[in-house]
Design a protein around this motif. Structure first.
Motif, mmCIF file in Angstrom:
data_model
loop_
_atom_site.group_PDB
_atom_site.id
_atom_site.type_symbol
_atom_site.label_atom_id
_atom_site.label_comp_id
_atom_site.label_asym_id
_atom_site.label_seq_id
_atom_site.Cartn_x
_atom_site.Cartn_y
_atom_site.Cartn_z
ATOM 1 N N ALA A 295 -41.464 -35.728 -36.761
ATOM 2 C CA ALA A 295 -41.304 -35.561 -35.307
ATOM 3 C C ALA A 295 -41.787 -34.210 -34.800
ATOM 4 C CB ALA A 295 -39.859 -35.806 -34.848
ATOM 5 N N SER A 296 -41.580 -33.131 -35.556
ATOM 6 C CA SER A 296 -42.044 -31.799 -35.153
ATOM 7 C C SER A 296 -41.898 -30.862 -36.347
ATOM 8 C CB SER A 296 -41.225 -31.266 -33.972
ATOM 9 O OG SER A 296 -39.897 -30.991 -34.386
ATOM 10 N N PRO A 297 -42.631 -29.732 -36.349
ATOM 11 C CA PRO A 297 -42.467 -28.775 -37.451
ATOM 12 C C PRO A 297 -41.026 -28.307 -37.629
ATOM 13 C CG PRO A 297 -44.443 -28.272 -36.202
ATOM 14 C CD PRO A 297 -43.730 -29.356 -35.442
ATOM 15 N N GLY A 298 -40.285 -28.188 -36.517
ATOM 16 C CA GLY A 298 -38.909 -27.734 -36.606
ATOM 17 C C GLY A 298 -37.990 -28.703 -37.322
ATOM 18 N N LYS A 299 -38.452 -29.950 -37.503
ATOM 19 C CA LYS A 299 -37.641 -30.953 -38.180
ATOM 20 C C LYS A 299 -38.265 -31.400 -39.502
ATOM 21 C CE LYS A 299 -35.821 -32.543 -33.746
ATOM 22 N NZ LYS A 299 -35.780 -33.600 -32.727
ATOM 23 N N ALA A 300 -39.274 -30.673 -39.968
ATOM 24 C CA ALA A 300 -40.001 -31.074 -41.170
ATOM 25 C C ALA A 300 -39.092 -31.168 -42.391
ATOM 26 C CB ALA A 300 -41.150 -30.099 -41.441
ATOM 27 N N ASP A 301 -38.146 -30.225 -42.515
ATOM 28 C CA ASP A 301 -37.306 -30.224 -43.715
ATOM 29 C C ASP A 301 -36.383 -31.432 -43.800
ATOM 30 O OD1 ASP A 301 -35.576 -29.506 -41.690
ATOM 31 O OD2 ASP A 301 -34.789 -27.723 -42.698
ATOM 32 N N ARG A 302 -36.267 -32.208 -42.715
ATOM 33 C CA ARG A 302 -35.456 -33.421 -42.761
ATOM 34 C C ARG A 302 -36.082 -34.487 -43.660
ATOM 35 N NH1 ARG A 302 -32.996 -34.408 -36.628
ATOM 36 N NH2 ARG A 302 -32.424 -32.236 -36.215
ATOM 37 N N ASN B 202 -48.395 -32.924 -40.408
ATOM 38 C CA ASN B 202 -49.567 -32.085 -40.166
ATOM 39 C C ASN B 202 -49.569 -30.917 -41.145
ATOM 40 O OD1 ASN B 202 -47.875 -30.014 -39.097
ATOM 41 N ND2 ASN B 202 -48.061 -30.868 -37.024
ATOM 42 N N LEU B 203 -50.595 -30.085 -41.076
ATOM 43 C CA LEU B 203 -50.757 -29.017 -42.061
ATOM 44 C C LEU B 203 -49.576 -28.052 -42.040
ATOM 45 C CD1 LEU B 203 -52.894 -27.986 -44.140
ATOM 46 C CD2 LEU B 203 -53.681 -26.414 -42.356
ATOM 47 N N GLU B 204 -49.101 -27.710 -40.842
ATOM 48 C CA GLU B 204 -47.962 -26.790 -40.743
ATOM 49 C C GLU B 204 -46.711 -27.399 -41.363
ATOM 50 O OE1 GLU B 204 -45.254 -24.454 -37.370
ATOM 51 O OE2 GLU B 204 -46.885 -25.772 -36.748
ATOM 52 N N GLU B 205 -46.456 -28.667 -41.076
ATOM 53 C CA GLU B 205 -45.265 -29.338 -41.606
ATOM 54 C C GLU B 205 -45.325 -29.441 -43.123
ATOM 55 O OE1 GLU B 205 -44.705 -31.987 -37.535
ATOM 56 O OE2 GLU B 205 -45.822 -32.771 -39.244
ATOM 57 N N ALA B 206 -46.511 -29.710 -43.662
ATOM 58 C CA ALA B 206 -46.662 -29.765 -45.116
ATOM 59 C C ALA B 206 -46.325 -28.420 -45.751
ATOM 60 C CB ALA B 206 -48.084 -30.174 -45.480
ATOM 61 N N GLY B 207 -46.785 -27.339 -45.121
ATOM 62 C CA GLY B 207 -46.474 -26.017 -45.633
ATOM 63 C C GLY B 207 -44.984 -25.716 -45.614
ATOM 64 N N LEU B 208 -44.309 -26.139 -44.543
ATOM 65 C CA LEU B 208 -42.864 -25.923 -44.452
ATOM 66 C C LEU B 208 -42.120 -26.709 -45.526
ATOM 67 C CD1 LEU B 208 -42.524 -26.076 -40.566
ATOM 68 C CD2 LEU B 208 -42.163 -24.055 -41.996
ATOM 69 N N LEU B 209 -42.546 -27.936 -45.782
ATOM 70 C CA LEU B 209 -41.897 -28.749 -46.803
ATOM 71 C C LEU B 209 -42.092 -28.175 -48.204
ATOM 72 C CD1 LEU B 209 -42.736 -32.315 -45.466
ATOM 73 C CD2 LEU B 209 -40.441 -31.436 -45.919
ATOM 74 N N CYS B 210 -43.237 -27.540 -48.416
ATOM 75 C CA CYS B 210 -43.535 -26.968 -49.737
ATOM 76 C C CYS B 210 -43.276 -25.465 -49.813
ATOM 77 C CB CYS B 210 -44.988 -27.258 -50.120
ATOM 78 S SG CYS B 210 -45.345 -29.015 -50.373
ATOM 79 N N LEU C 255 -49.883 -38.257 -46.230
ATOM 80 C CA LEU C 255 -51.044 -38.150 -45.351
ATOM 81 C C LEU C 255 -50.862 -36.911 -44.500
ATOM 82 C CD1 LEU C 255 -50.771 -41.517 -45.740
ATOM 83 C CD2 LEU C 255 -52.804 -41.326 -44.286
ATOM 84 N N VAL C 256 -51.864 -36.034 -44.508
ATOM 85 C CA VAL C 256 -51.773 -34.757 -43.808
ATOM 86 C C VAL C 256 -52.924 -34.653 -42.821
ATOM 87 C CG1 VAL C 256 -51.721 -32.247 -44.018
ATOM 88 C CG2 VAL C 256 -50.671 -33.668 -45.790
ATOM 89 N N THR C 257 -52.588 -34.395 -41.545
ATOM 90 C CA THR C 257 -53.594 -34.189 -40.515
ATOM 91 C C THR C 257 -53.711 -32.701 -40.202
ATOM 92 O OG1 THR C 257 -51.945 -34.540 -38.787
ATOM 93 C CG2 THR C 257 -53.218 -36.455 -39.489
ATOM 94 N N ASN C 258 -54.855 -32.332 -39.595
ATOM 95 C CA ASN C 258 -55.080 -30.933 -39.252
ATOM 96 C C ASN C 258 -55.955 -30.837 -38.007
ATOM 97 O OD1 ASN C 258 -55.088 -28.138 -39.382
ATOM 98 N ND2 ASN C 258 -56.727 -28.036 -40.911
#
Length: 296
Positions: free
Chosen positions: A172-179, A194-202, A225-228
């Motif tokens: 839903a958003s980078p702020g909720k990626a860790d969910r 997206n690329l930012e969310e993938a980075g936050l998860l990792c 699947l990662v978009t950028n």
């Protein structure tokens, strides 16, 4: 009542979007247009699936206030199944507000408090035998969005009634990626980030979508699947990473682009497309959406 092939679980709300052709900085006051349209990740995915002649059902929370009645009417006008939406007399209909400018998304606030407060009530049809149960789990595609609480997503990752589902999950958003972490830990589902969310998860920074998708799989994701944006997108499973650059288009809107990509990818694979073809079709659909070619 026939069982739908695809369920969309998550936010169904009103999008209030302000758009301007000007560049904006914090504090700017510029002319533009303000619209209110049906939105939310689950809703956006369902609407796009409908454009591909699929008939999804929505599982969400919508109030019994005037805004909620109007929103349900808009869903039904788009031929979306609303039979299983939790209608609360006590909770107001959720809303999302964003400002988009020539230099991209400036700011957004998602008020999904009613969805969060409803909790697992929205999953009742998957537990009571209406759409599935622990003994007879739903066996189709389920699109999940990260507007659900962490506790509810953790429950879904291990709940027996989801054991046979093809889970497709977006934060839903980078702020909720860790969910999305419960699905990585359980090696379940396909993640759309997206690329930012993938980075936050990792907990790192990636230089490309291909690197990010591979990183998510290495961390435990079954598929990612990662978009950028306008740069290369990637689809990774263990031992295989596909990458493709989206078509170049003039961007006229950004809110909902990721949802359109995810829905188009689900629709392509539902029709039997292989991984390369599904990625190509999803990128084309997202490009058509952001260019304004697709009506909302």
């Amino acid at each position: 009542m026939s069982t739908p092939d695809i369920l969309c679980i998550g936010s169904v709300l009103w999008d209030v979007i302000g758009r301007t052709a000007s560049h904006m900085k914090p504090g700017a006051d510029v002319p533009g247009r303000i619209t209110r349209i049906p939105g939310g990740v689950a809703m956006n995915i369902a609407m796009t699936l409908g454009r591909f002649d699929l008939f999804p059902a929505l599982l969400s929370a919508v109030g019994q206030d005037p805004e909620g009645h109007e929103l349900i009417g808009e869903c039904q006008r788009r031929h979306l199944n609303t039979d299983h939406i939790y209608r609360s007399a006590d909770l107001p209909t959720d809303i999302y507000m964003a400002i988009e400018a020539a230099n991209g998304l400036i700011a957004a606030i998602a008020d999904a408090h009613s969805l969060e407060a409803a909790g697992d009530k929205i999953l009742t049809p998957l537990m009571d035998g209406t759409l599935g149960s622990d003994a007879a789990p739903f066996a189709g595609i389920i699109a999940l969005d990260g507007n659900l609480t962490t506790a509810l997503l953790q429950q879904i990752a291990v709940e027996p009634c989801f054991a046979r589902a093809d889970l497709r999950i977006a934060p839903a958003s980078p702020g909720k990626a860790d969910r999305l972490l419960p699905f990585i830990r359980a090696t379940r589902g396909t993640l759309y980030v997206n690329l930012e969310e993938a980075g936050l998860l990792c907990q790192t920074t990636f230089a490309s979508a291909a690197e990010a998708a591979a990183g998510l799989v290495d961390r435990g994701a079954a598929r990612a699947l990662v978009t950028n944006g306008g740069d290369s997108c990637a689809d990774a499973i263990q031992g295989s990473v596909l990458a493709e650059t989206p078509p170049k288009v003039l961007v006229t809107r950004v809110t909902g682009a990721g949802d359109s990509f995810m829905a188009a990818h689900i629709a392509a694979e539902h029709r039997g497309a292989d991984r390369p073809s599904a990625l190509t079709q999803a990128l084309a659909a997202a490009a058509a959406y952001v260019s304004g070619e697709v009506a909302i």
